[in-house]
Design an enzyme around this catalytic site. Structure first.
Site, mmCIF file in Angstrom:
data_model
loop_
_atom_site.group_PDB
_atom_site.id
_atom_site.type_symbol
_atom_site.label_atom_id
_atom_site.label_comp_id
_atom_site.label_asym_id
_atom_site.label_seq_id
_atom_site.Cartn_x
_atom_site.Cartn_y
_atom_site.Cartn_z
ATOM 1 N N ARG A 53 0.849 -1.196 0.000
ATOM 2 C CA ARG A 53 0.000 0.000 0.000
ATOM 3 C C ARG A 53 0.881 1.241 0.000
ATOM 4 O O ARG A 53 0.568 2.257 -0.596
ATOM 5 C CB ARG A 53 -0.972 0.013 1.193
ATOM 6 C CG ARG A 53 -1.714 1.347 1.313
ATOM 7 C CD ARG A 53 -2.988 1.317 2.162
ATOM 8 N NE ARG A 53 -2.966 0.380 3.249
ATOM 9 C CZ ARG A 53 -2.296 0.561 4.398
ATOM 10 N NH1 ARG A 53 -1.627 1.675 4.601
ATOM 11 N NH2 ARG A 53 -2.312 -0.364 5.332
ATOM 12 N N TYR A 105 -17.294 16.343 -15.068
ATOM 13 C CA TYR A 105 -17.570 14.908 -15.102
ATOM 14 C C TYR A 105 -18.614 14.563 -14.026
ATOM 15 O O TYR A 105 -18.516 15.030 -12.885
ATOM 16 C CB TYR A 105 -16.271 14.137 -14.868
ATOM 17 C CG TYR A 105 -16.468 12.651 -14.769
ATOM 18 C CD1 TYR A 105 -16.832 11.905 -15.883
ATOM 19 C CD2 TYR A 105 -16.318 11.987 -13.560
ATOM 20 C CE1 TYR A 105 -17.041 10.543 -15.795
ATOM 21 C CE2 TYR A 105 -16.518 10.616 -13.460
ATOM 22 C CZ TYR A 105 -16.880 9.897 -14.580
ATOM 23 O OH TYR A 105 -17.090 8.552 -14.482
ATOM 24 N N ASP A 177 -8.496 18.617 -14.584
ATOM 25 C CA ASP A 177 -8.743 17.225 -14.954
ATOM 26 C C ASP A 177 -8.415 17.120 -16.446
ATOM 27 O O ASP A 177 -9.148 17.628 -17.292
ATOM 28 C CB ASP A 177 -10.210 16.872 -14.662
ATOM 29 C CG ASP A 177 -10.534 15.412 -14.956
ATOM 30 O OD1 ASP A 177 -9.856 14.808 -15.813
ATOM 31 O OD2 ASP A 177 -11.480 14.872 -14.341
ATOM 32 N N LYS A 202 -9.270 6.026 -19.265
ATOM 33 C CA LYS A 202 -9.684 6.478 -20.591
ATOM 34 C C LYS A 202 -8.497 6.373 -21.568
ATOM 35 O O LYS A 202 -8.052 5.286 -21.842
ATOM 36 C CB LYS A 202 -10.246 7.894 -20.476
ATOM 37 C CG LYS A 202 -11.260 8.069 -19.316
ATOM 38 C CD LYS A 202 -12.542 7.259 -19.485
ATOM 39 C CE LYS A 202 -13.384 7.182 -18.216
ATOM 40 N NZ LYS A 202 -13.699 8.442 -17.570
HETATM 41 C C1 LIG Z 1 -14.022 8.826 -16.263
HETATM 42 C C2 LIG Z 1 -13.644 10.150 -15.750
HETATM 43 C C3 LIG Z 1 -13.346 10.346 -14.388
HETATM 44 C C4 LIG Z 1 -13.476 9.229 -13.352
HETATM 45 O O1 LIG Z 1 -12.559 8.228 -13.576
HETATM 46 P P1 LIG Z 1 -12.759 6.688 -13.125
HETATM 47 O O2 LIG Z 1 -11.499 6.057 -13.574
HETATM 48 O O3 LIG Z 1 -13.988 6.178 -13.835
HETATM 49 O O4 LIG Z 1 -12.948 6.680 -11.649
HETATM 50 C C5 LIG Z 1 -12.949 11.610 -13.985
HETATM 51 N N1 LIG Z 1 -12.871 12.639 -14.860
HETATM 52 C C6 LIG Z 1 -13.157 12.484 -16.167
HETATM 53 C C7 LIG Z 1 -13.044 13.666 -17.085
HETATM 54 C C8 LIG Z 1 -13.550 11.241 -16.661
HETATM 55 O O5 LIG Z 1 -13.848 11.111 -17.957
#
Ligand SMILES: *Cc1c(COP(=O)(O)O)cnc(C)c1O
Length: 389
Positions: A53, A105, A177, A202
């Site tokens: 961890r 998001y 983000d 993604k």
């Molecule tokens: C998918 C997404 C998230 C969250 O990510 P996870 O891996 O699904 O927890 C946060 N910000 C954006 C812009 C996203 O597309």
């Protein structure tokens, strides 16, 4: 190490940063350290690893690589994008305030509107496409300004440098983000952001087979604080997931180049279709964010959103009629996906909020994959009911 590798090009860093041959056997590819613990040489004497961890070599390789790609000094990997976002919010304490871009998001919106307020952290949601709105919402207690660009799903552009200046002027920090753009197309730390977050699920992972998240910062104190809190709260990725994400990152440049050339083709093609009312793609000169995209990005990305003339029934029909574009949540994988934001990705927002963002019952979102672009256009033409492309 990150500084060293920063002198080489993105494509080179993706394959080499954090990925020196392993010490035990000189393994060329970073091994999966599938271990919970590390045998100590004597009580209190170890080789820098005690418990996974806290430290894990596979995870560290991923973190060095992602830091290098974002041109930041420190990277931290998390078990999901939401765990990474939660990790950043954990820098705050009760009484602190955050100004958030309302085009956000859905999962971040849920965390900021339904979970974190229970701990005494306050959030103001503003239209960040007008940075002066952020400035107006900042108060004495504001610690973070939180934005995304391009936004989901309407692909609006937010001026990162302008937001960075506002944050610096108020002694707050700008969080970007960067999931949609990826560091291949946009490096927010170079534009004045203080903290970059990613859902590596993604584009960075890129193959829709592993959930993950990351935070990248330049400031050592912030990195230490994030590391302490992540260890205390536990949101780490497992070694296999870190390894898969690193494997994805190695081909990010190739994939993004193809995602965006395909997306540009699809956007142009959709403009020519009689059933399509509007095409949203930052690479189209008529897109309101086109000039800003050219200024702060190195390309326009792989997402395309459209409004259909036939309203809800036409949009639903299209989503269910494509064969190559799979009807599914998520984005950024090599395979093309189609989504209906009104009742899928953006269902957590009220109807009024969805409309204010520009999402209607006629809106369809495409994550354009890396298949052959003619095949993709033909699939969309068939689904729209027009003749073959
Ligand atoms: C998918 C997404 C998230 C969250 O990510 P996870 O891996 O699904 O927890 C946060 N910000 C954006 C812009 C996203 O597309």
């Amino acid at each position: 190490m990150a500084d060293e590798s920063r002198r080489t090009a993105f494509e080179t860093r993706a394959i080499h940063a954090g990925q020196e041959p392993d010490e035990a056997a000189a393994a060329t590819i970073v091994p999966v350290y599938q271990t919970v613990t590390y045998t100590q040489d004597a009580i209190g004497v170890n080789r820098g690893y005690e418990y996974s961890r806290s430290e894990n070599p596979t995870r560290e390789a991923l973190e060095s690589c992602l830091a290098s790609l974002e041109e930041g000094r420190f990277g931290l990997a998390y078990g999901s994008g939401m765990a990474a976002i939660t990790g950043v919010v954990h820098l705050l304490a009760a009484g602190d305030h955050v100004v958030v871009a309302d085009d956000l998001y859905g999962g971040s919106f849920r965390l900021f509107s339904q979970v974190m307020p229970r701990f005494g952290i306050r959030f103001s949601f503003v239209d960040a496409t007008h940075p002066e709105e952020i400035d107006k919402a900042v108060c004495e207690a504001t610690r973070l300004i939180w934005i995304e660009s391009p936004t989901n799903p309407m692909l609006r552009l937010v001026d990162i440098a302008a937001c960075g200046e506002i944050a610096a002027g108020h002694g707050a920090r700008l969080v970007v983000d960067n999931t949609f753009a990826t560091p291949f197309l946009q490096t927010p730390l170079n534009l004045g952001a203080h903290i970059v977050v990613h859902s590596t699920t993604k584009y960075i992972g890129g193959h829709s087979d592993v959930i993950g998240g990351a935070v990248i910062v330049d400031d050592e104190e912030t990195a230490e604080s994030l590391r302490f809190t992540r260890n205390a709260t536990g949101g780490v990725p497992g070694p296999w997931d870190a390894w898969l994400t690193l494997r994805g990152a190695r081909t990010l440049a190739l994939r993004m180049s193809r995602h965006q050339s395909n997306a540009a083709r699809v956007a142009e093609f959709l403009k020519s279709q009689p059933g399509v009312a509007r095409v949203y793609y930052p690479g189209l000169p008529e897109h309101p964010g086109f000039d800003l995209a050219r200024k702060q990005m190195r390309g326009f990305g792989g997402m395309v959103t459209i409004d259909l003339k036939g309203g809800e029934s036409a949009a639903r029909r299209m989503c269910e009629a494509t064969e190559l574009f799979a009807l599914a949540e998520s984005l950024g994988g090599v395979e093309s996906l189609i989504g209906y934001p009104w009742s899928m990705s953006h269902a957590a927002f009220s109807a009024e909020e969805r409309r204010r963002k520009g999402i209607t019952e006629a809106t369809v979102r495409l994550s354009v994959g890396i298949e052959d672009p003619d095949d993709l256009c033909a699939d969309l033409a068939r689904a729209l009911g027009s003749s073959d492309a």
